[in-house]
Structure formats: structure tokens, C-alpha cells
Motif scaffolding. Structure first.
Motif, PDB file in Angstrom:
ATOM      1  N   UNK A  20       0.827  -1.207   0.000  1.00 57.88           N
ATOM      2  CA  UNK A  20       0.000   0.000   0.000  1.00 57.88           C
ATOM      3  C   UNK A  20       0.860   1.255   0.000  1.00 57.88           C
ATOM      4  N   UNK A  21       1.945   1.248   0.767  1.00 57.79           N
ATOM      5  CA  UNK A  21       2.829   2.416   0.780  1.00 57.79           C
ATOM      6  C   UNK A  21       3.552   2.572  -0.554  1.00 57.79           C
ATOM      7  N   UNK A  22       3.943   1.450  -1.154  1.00 62.66           N
ATOM      8  CA  UNK A  22       4.616   1.526  -2.453  1.00 62.66           C
ATOM      9  C   UNK A  22       3.689   2.073  -3.527  1.00 62.66           C
ATOM     10  N   UNK A  23       2.451   1.597  -3.550  1.00 66.15           N
ATOM     11  CA  UNK A  23       1.523   2.089  -4.571  1.00 66.15           C
ATOM     12  C   UNK A  23       1.164   3.549  -4.327  1.00 66.15           C
TER      13      UNK A  23
ATOM     14  N   UNK B 210      19.299   1.627 -18.004  1.00 67.86           N
ATOM     15  CA  UNK B 210      19.395   0.229 -17.587  1.00 67.86           C
ATOM     16  C   UNK B 210      18.817   0.026 -16.190  1.00 67.86           C
ATOM     17  N   UNK B 211      18.093  -1.077 -16.023  1.00 71.08           N
ATOM     18  CA  UNK B 211      17.515  -1.437 -14.726  1.00 71.08           C
ATOM     19  C   UNK B 211      17.795  -2.915 -14.474  1.00 71.08           C
ATOM     20  N   UNK B 212      18.295  -3.212 -13.286  1.00 69.60           N
ATOM     21  CA  UNK B 212      18.462  -4.606 -12.844  1.00 69.60           C
ATOM     22  C   UNK B 212      17.571  -4.797 -11.624  1.00 69.60           C
ATOM     23  N   UNK B 213      16.681  -5.787 -11.683  1.00 72.63           N
ATOM     24  CA  UNK B 213      15.737  -6.028 -10.592  1.00 72.63           C
ATOM     25  C   UNK B 213      15.759  -7.509 -10.231  1.00 72.63           C
ATOM     26  N   UNK B 214      15.888  -7.780  -8.930  1.00 80.16           N
ATOM     27  CA  UNK B 214      15.917  -9.148  -8.441  1.00 80.16           C
ATOM     28  C   UNK B 214      14.808  -9.365  -7.417  1.00 80.16           C
ATOM     29  N   UNK B 215      13.960 -10.346  -7.671  1.00 73.80           N
ATOM     30  CA  UNK B 215      12.935 -10.805  -6.740  1.00 73.80           C
ATOM     31  C   UNK B 215      11.970  -9.665  -6.358  1.00 73.80           C
ATOM     32  N   UNK B 216      12.181  -8.995  -5.239  1.00 75.88           N
ATOM     33  CA  UNK B 216      11.286  -7.898  -4.873  1.00 75.88           C
ATOM     34  C   UNK B 216      11.259  -6.830  -5.959  1.00 75.88           C
ATOM     35  N   UNK B 217      12.410  -6.569  -6.565  1.00 71.95           N
ATOM     36  CA  UNK B 217      12.461  -5.613  -7.672  1.00 71.95           C
ATOM     37  C   UNK B 217      11.613  -6.052  -8.844  1.00 71.95           C
ATOM     38  N   UNK B 218      11.614  -7.360  -9.137  1.00 75.00           N
ATOM     39  CA  UNK B 218      10.762  -7.917 -10.178  1.00 75.00           C
ATOM     40  C   UNK B 218       9.294  -7.633  -9.872  1.00 75.00           C
ATOM     41  N   UNK B 219       8.882  -7.836  -8.622  1.00 76.06           N
ATOM     42  CA  UNK B 219       7.488  -7.606  -8.243  1.00 76.06           C
ATOM     43  C   UNK B 219       7.132  -6.130  -8.347  1.00 76.06           C
ATOM     44  N   UNK B 220       8.029  -5.267  -7.925  1.00 74.63           N
ATOM     45  CA  UNK B 220       7.781  -3.821  -7.909  1.00 74.63           C
ATOM     46  C   UNK B 220       7.655  -3.259  -9.323  1.00 74.63           C
ATOM     47  N   UNK B 221       8.409  -3.788 -10.269  1.00 73.91           N
ATOM     48  CA  UNK B 221       8.363  -3.277 -11.635  1.00 73.91           C
ATOM     49  C   UNK B 221       7.148  -3.776 -12.408  1.00 73.91           C
ATOM     50  N   UNK B 222       6.458  -4.804 -11.895  1.00 74.65           N
ATOM     51  CA  UNK B 222       5.297  -5.338 -12.585  1.00 74.65           C
ATOM     52  C   UNK B 222       4.098  -4.414 -12.513  1.00 74.65           C
TER      53      UNK B 222
ATOM     54  N   UNK C  50       6.918  -3.366 -16.342  1.00 75.11           N
ATOM     55  CA  UNK C  50       6.762  -4.671 -16.965  1.00 75.11           C
ATOM     56  C   UNK C  50       5.292  -5.076 -16.858  1.00 75.11           C
ATOM     57  N   UNK C  51       4.831  -5.941 -17.761  1.00 78.77           N
ATOM     58  CA  UNK C  51       3.391  -6.206 -17.890  1.00 78.77           C
ATOM     59  C   UNK C  51       2.883  -7.303 -16.970  1.00 78.77           C
ATOM     60  N   UNK C  52       3.743  -8.041 -16.309  1.00 81.76           N
ATOM     61  CA  UNK C  52       3.274  -9.172 -15.514  1.00 81.76           C
ATOM     62  C   UNK C  52       2.570  -8.709 -14.233  1.00 81.76           C
ATOM     63  N   UNK C  53       1.756  -9.593 -13.690  1.00 84.15           N
ATOM     64  CA  UNK C  53       1.194  -9.418 -12.352  1.00 84.15           C
ATOM     65  C   UNK C  53       1.830 -10.450 -11.425  1.00 84.15           C
ATOM     66  N   UNK C  54       1.721 -10.225 -10.115  1.00 83.79           N
ATOM     67  CA  UNK C  54       2.302 -11.148  -9.143  1.00 83.79           C
ATOM     68  C   UNK C  54       1.330 -11.340  -7.991  1.00 83.79           C
ATOM     69  N   UNK C  55       1.440 -12.504  -7.338  1.00 86.71           N
ATOM     70  CA  UNK C  55       0.577 -12.779  -6.189  1.00 86.71           C
ATOM     71  C   UNK C  55       1.314 -13.688  -5.216  1.00 86.71           C
TER      72      UNK C  55
ATOM     73  N   UNK D 262       1.058  -5.205 -11.080  1.00 89.81           N
ATOM     74  CA  UNK D 262       0.302  -5.302  -9.831  1.00 89.81           C
ATOM     75  C   UNK D 262       0.868  -6.419  -8.970  1.00 89.81           C
ATOM     76  N   UNK D 263       0.726  -6.259  -7.657  1.00 87.02           N
ATOM     77  CA  UNK D 263       1.127  -7.258  -6.673  1.00 87.02           C
ATOM     78  C   UNK D 263      -0.068  -7.515  -5.765  1.00 87.02           C
ATOM     79  N   UNK D 264      -0.624  -8.716  -5.829  1.00 91.07           N
ATOM     80  CA  UNK D 264      -1.839  -9.041  -5.079  1.00 91.07           C
ATOM     81  C   UNK D 264      -2.944  -8.015  -5.341  1.00 91.07           C
ATOM     82  N   UNK D 265      -3.044  -7.587  -6.607  1.00 95.18           N
ATOM     83  CA  UNK D 265      -4.089  -6.650  -7.010  1.00 95.18           C
ATOM     84  C   UNK D 265      -3.779  -5.195  -6.744  1.00 95.18           C
ATOM     85  N   UNK D 266      -2.668  -4.902  -6.080  1.00 97.49           N
ATOM     86  CA  UNK D 266      -2.288  -3.517  -5.774  1.00 97.49           C
ATOM     87  C   UNK D 266      -1.381  -3.005  -6.894  1.00 97.49           C
ATOM     88  N   UNK D 267      -1.660  -1.854  -7.491  1.00 92.44           N
ATOM     89  CA  UNK D 267      -0.840  -1.366  -8.601  1.00 92.44           C
ATOM     90  C   UNK D 267       0.611  -1.130  -8.196  1.00 92.44           C
ATOM     91  N   UNK D 268       1.519  -1.559  -9.071  1.00 96.76           N
ATOM     92  CA  UNK D 268       2.941  -1.299  -8.903  1.00 96.76           C
ATOM     93  C   UNK D 268       3.398  -0.385 -10.041  1.00 96.76           C
TER      94      UNK D 268
END
Length: 452
Positions: free
Chosen positions: A319-322, A337-349, A361-366, A351-357
């Protein structure tokens, strides 16, 4: 001193299995020895990011990882020497092990185990032993641990979760029979616990005041239950380190050019996972490293030419990130250039659990109920700023989320015959955690790409 033998006192805190009290003992030792006025250097076997945060708080300097899988066994002693030497030479180094003493990478015997690292740095082992429901059998267990690998020297034991004075006497007598000294005993009544989460302890950055209190309590505990003089004597039996210190400038081949591009490195409570050597390698390659907190900073650091976003717990702070819409919009449009690992991958997508990020990148995560965990042997699947297609890389996965889709048309990596992650324009994002001391060209290439 860099290329001369260094008589660095050091020891490895190990256990027969996870949950025996390694982090309690290691963190408490670091804090208690620092209270004595000693400069202590904290280290952790394996890829763990969270324990080193507590170590850093206790020691007052970065906690550093020693992982043969991620960086190669030839770099372990040099990385220990480097970490113990900066910013000032340490008086003693404390290395916390991982899992059980002899537990290594699956299918590879002792490789990357605590025992493996203890041999590589030629350090004695202080074994912490959960004595719940054990009597003389504790001595048999320690004897077996000692005999299993004669190349590993168990120099002493700290008894944990002792039930009573009588229980302690029984245990001490049994260990005396096998010639292993007891350097301390912690009763069940005085244990100190740090809050846990689905991936381990709660990171220090998320609960700084409480973390300070935990570390202070651990120092009190170890001071009152462990013979610190005996611990220092044991650490002093380690022979001089003969390996030269790891040098980030030599590792990257010096600065990449005349410019010093700004590389923004994510941090703060949501992105706590970053190896200390990452920033050192970027600086050695010629970058100006600028930290930013995606929870609070409304913009990237001024002049940012590249971004690195490591691991953490964005799901806890979604919620704070969105809510930081300005930074999300800037990252969505950022063309460097951007390098993202794990949490970075989720943040660049998107949405995460329906919350906009960020939507870069076009993927969603849950979140899921399934833990994905383990070492990986990967190959770069696509050219990207830090990697060239075909480059072999060793990394580590550690997450309870999934993305949809699981990878892009241009995957970041391949292993087990499957694509993983995303390369989109100048973005490289995946679940794989890597340690750039094992692949320093990634730092150099990123700085070169930022300079262009």
C-alpha cells in the motif's frame, strides 16, 4: 598488510541443524564483544540477507556473506579478509553458519556448507546445541559432528535451552568425557527472540527501534551466559590468513570510463536485500552510487542513469509503495538500464496481489502458500545491460510469490530447460538473487551501459 599474512582471530558459529540458536549466539557475541571495545567483523555463510542485518546492527559495520556457490570457493578467504579489513581492520571475525554444520548444496555433498566455509577460512567452530530433551546423548551428537569431517575443528560448545542447573551439570560432565569444552550455557527461561516472518526473521530496517532492543538484550544474554574470554581464546587459535584481500577495483578491471554515472540503488524497509559488495563493485567500475527508498522518496536521485532494485518484502509494504505514485510513474518511464531481483521484479510489474505497482513490466504477481527455495545454475538467455546471452551464472531463489506470465518472450535466464524472468528493453528482472563478487563483469557492464 593486504598481501601479508594476517593473524585475524576468527571463529564459525555452527549447529547440528537449523533452529538451535546460531543467530542468537552470533549476534549476541558480536554485540557483547563490541561492548568490550573490540572491532568485530560480522559474516554469514550462505545467501541469507536478513541475519546479516542483525549482525550489522550488533557490530556497527556491514554484515557480509560467504557463499562458495554464489562467488566460488576461491573467493571466500579473500572476501573474509576484505570484509574484516574495511573500513578499519577488525580485532575478531565472527561467522554465522547456515543450516546444520555439514548441510551443503543439494546433491553436492558438503559444498557450500558451514563446514566447507570453515575449512576455506581455516577457522575453529563454536557449536551451539539445543539441549531440549537431551542428556548424555548430546556428547554423542557432538562427537559424531566432530568425527564426520576431521578437517573441521570443533573447539567448543555453547549449550542452549538448558532446563535446570542439574541438566547443565549432566551435559557438562558428558561433554568433558569426549574432550569438548563447554564455553557457555543458556537456559530456556532467558531466551531472546526476534520476530519472524514467512521468509525468516523480520529485517532490521523494518523495525529499527525494536531491533536495537533485541540486539541489546542478546548482548546482555551472551555476557551473562558465555565465557567471552574463552571464545576469544578459541578465535585466536586460527592460523594467519594468507589469502590476499578481495579487491573490487581489480575485480572489475578499474573504472569503465571518464564519466561517473549515477546508479541508484534501492533500499529502505521494503528492499533490504543487497550485498555490500554490490555498491563497492559499482563504485569501483566508476559509478556514483546513490541510495533511494521507494517507500518515501518521490523521485530517483538527481542524474540517475541506471537503477538496481534488489530483494525484500514489497508484499508487506504494497500500500505504501503504490501510494508513492510519482516514483512509480518515473520508474515506468525510465529508459536507462535497470536490474531487478525478486522484490524488484514484483515492484516493476503491473500489480502485486491486485495492488498497482510501477507497470514498467506487464506481468502481475501474487502471494502463494508455496516456498520456492534453492540454488540455481542458470545461463543468461538474452543479452541485457549486465549480462550476455550464454553467460553461466549461479544464483539463489527464495520467494512465496509467482508472476503471470512466469517469464517473457525474452527470458532473463534459463535453467532446467525453462525460461525465467524478463528482459524488456534495458530492463533485466527475475527472481534469481545473484552475488556480483562472483560475476563482477555485471557491475562493469551496467556502468558502461549507464555511461552510454
Amino acid at each position: 598488510m593486504v598481501n601479508q599474512p594476517w593473524a585475524l582471530p576468527r571463529l564459525v558459529v555452527a549447529a547440528p541443524a537449523s533452529g538451535h540458536g546460531k543467530t542468537t549466539l552470533a549476534t549476541g557475541l558480536l554485540a557483547a564483544l563490541r561492548r568490550r571495545g573490540l572491532t568485530v567483523s560480522p559474516h554469514k555463510v550462505g545467501p541469507d540477507y536478513i541475519d546479516p542485518g542483525y549482525h550489522a546492527l550488533a557490530a556497527g559495520r556491514p554484515g557480509r556473506n560467504l557463499d562458495p556457490w554464489l562467488v566460488g570457493e576461491e573467493r571466500i578467504a579473500p572476501l573474509l579478509r576484505h570484509g574484516a579489513g574495511v573500513p578499519t581492520p577488525a580485532d575478531v571475525a565472527i561467522v554465522e553458519g547456515v543450516m546444520g554444520l555439514h548441510d551443503g548444496a543439494v546433491g553436492r555433498g558438503a559444498y557450500a556448507s558451514t563446514a566447507h566455509v570453515a575449512r576455506l577460512i581455516d577457522a575453529p567452530v563454536l557449536l551451539v546445541l539445543d539441549t531440549t530433551a537431551q542428556g548424555r546423548s548430546a556428547a554423542a551428537l557432538v562427537l559424531g559432528m566432530r568425527a564426520f569431517d576431521p578437517g573441521v575443528r570443533i573447539g567448543g560448545v555453547v549449550l542452549n535451552r538448558v532446563g535446570s542447573p542439574r541438566h547443565e551439570t549432566l551435559l557438562r560432565d558428558a561433554l568433558a568425557e569426549v574432550g569438548v569444552p563447554v564455553l557457555g550455557a543458556v537456559t530456556r527461561a532467558v531466551e531472546v527472540a526476534a520476530p519472524a516472518r514467512h521468509l525468516g526473521l523480520v529485517p532490521v530496517a523494518e523495525r529499527a527501534p525494536e531491533s536495537l532492543a533485541v540486539v541489546a538484550a542478546l548482548a546482555d544474554l551472551i555476557e551473562s551466559t558465555v565465557d567471552l574470554d574463552a571464545v576469544l581464546d578459541l578465535a585466536g587459535t586460527a592460523p594467519p590468513l594468507t589469502a590476499p584481500a578481495w579487491d573490487p577495483v581489480a575485480a572489475v578491471g578499474g573504472p569503465a570510463g571518464g564519466q561517473r554515472p549515477v546508479v541508484a540503488l534501492a533500499g529502505g524497509p521494503a528492499f533490504t536485500f543487497s550485498y555490500a559488495e554490490t555498491a563497492e563493485l559499482l563504485a569501483a567500475a566508476g559509478a556514483t552510487v546513490a541510495r533511494f527508498d521507494p517507500l518515501r522518496d518521490p523521485a530517483l536521485p538527481a542524474g540517475t542513469r541506471a537503477v538496481v532494485i534488489g530483494g525484500g518484502f514489497p508484499e508487506v509494504h504494497a500500500e505504501a509503495l503504490t501510494g508513492n505514485t510519482a516514483l512509480r510513474a518515473e520508474l515506468a518511464d525510465f529508459d536507462g538500464p535497470v536490474v531487478a531481483e525478486c522484490a524488484g521484479l514484483l515492484y516493476l510489474g503491473s500489480a502485486l496481489d491486485g495492488v498497482p505497482m510501477c507497470g514498467r513490466l506487464a506481468h502481475t504477481a501474487r502471494m502463494t502458500g508455496r516456498l520456492t527455495l534453492g540454488y540455481r545454475e542458470a545461463v543468461a538467455a538474452t543479452d541485457s545491460p549486465p549480462h550476455r546471452a550464454g553467460d553461466p551464472v549461479r544464483g539463489h531463489e527464495f520467494h512465496r510469490t509467482v508472476t503471470d506470465p512466469g517469464h517473457g518472450d525474452r527470458p532473463a535466464w534459463r535453467w532446467d530447460g525453462t525460461g525465467h524472468g524478463f528482459v524488456d528493453g534495458r530492463v533485466h528482472a527475475s527472481y534469481l538473487h545473484t552475488h556480483w563478487a562472483g560475476q563482477p563483469l555485471a557491475a562493469r557492464r551496467l556502468v558502461e551501459a549507464a555511461s552510454r
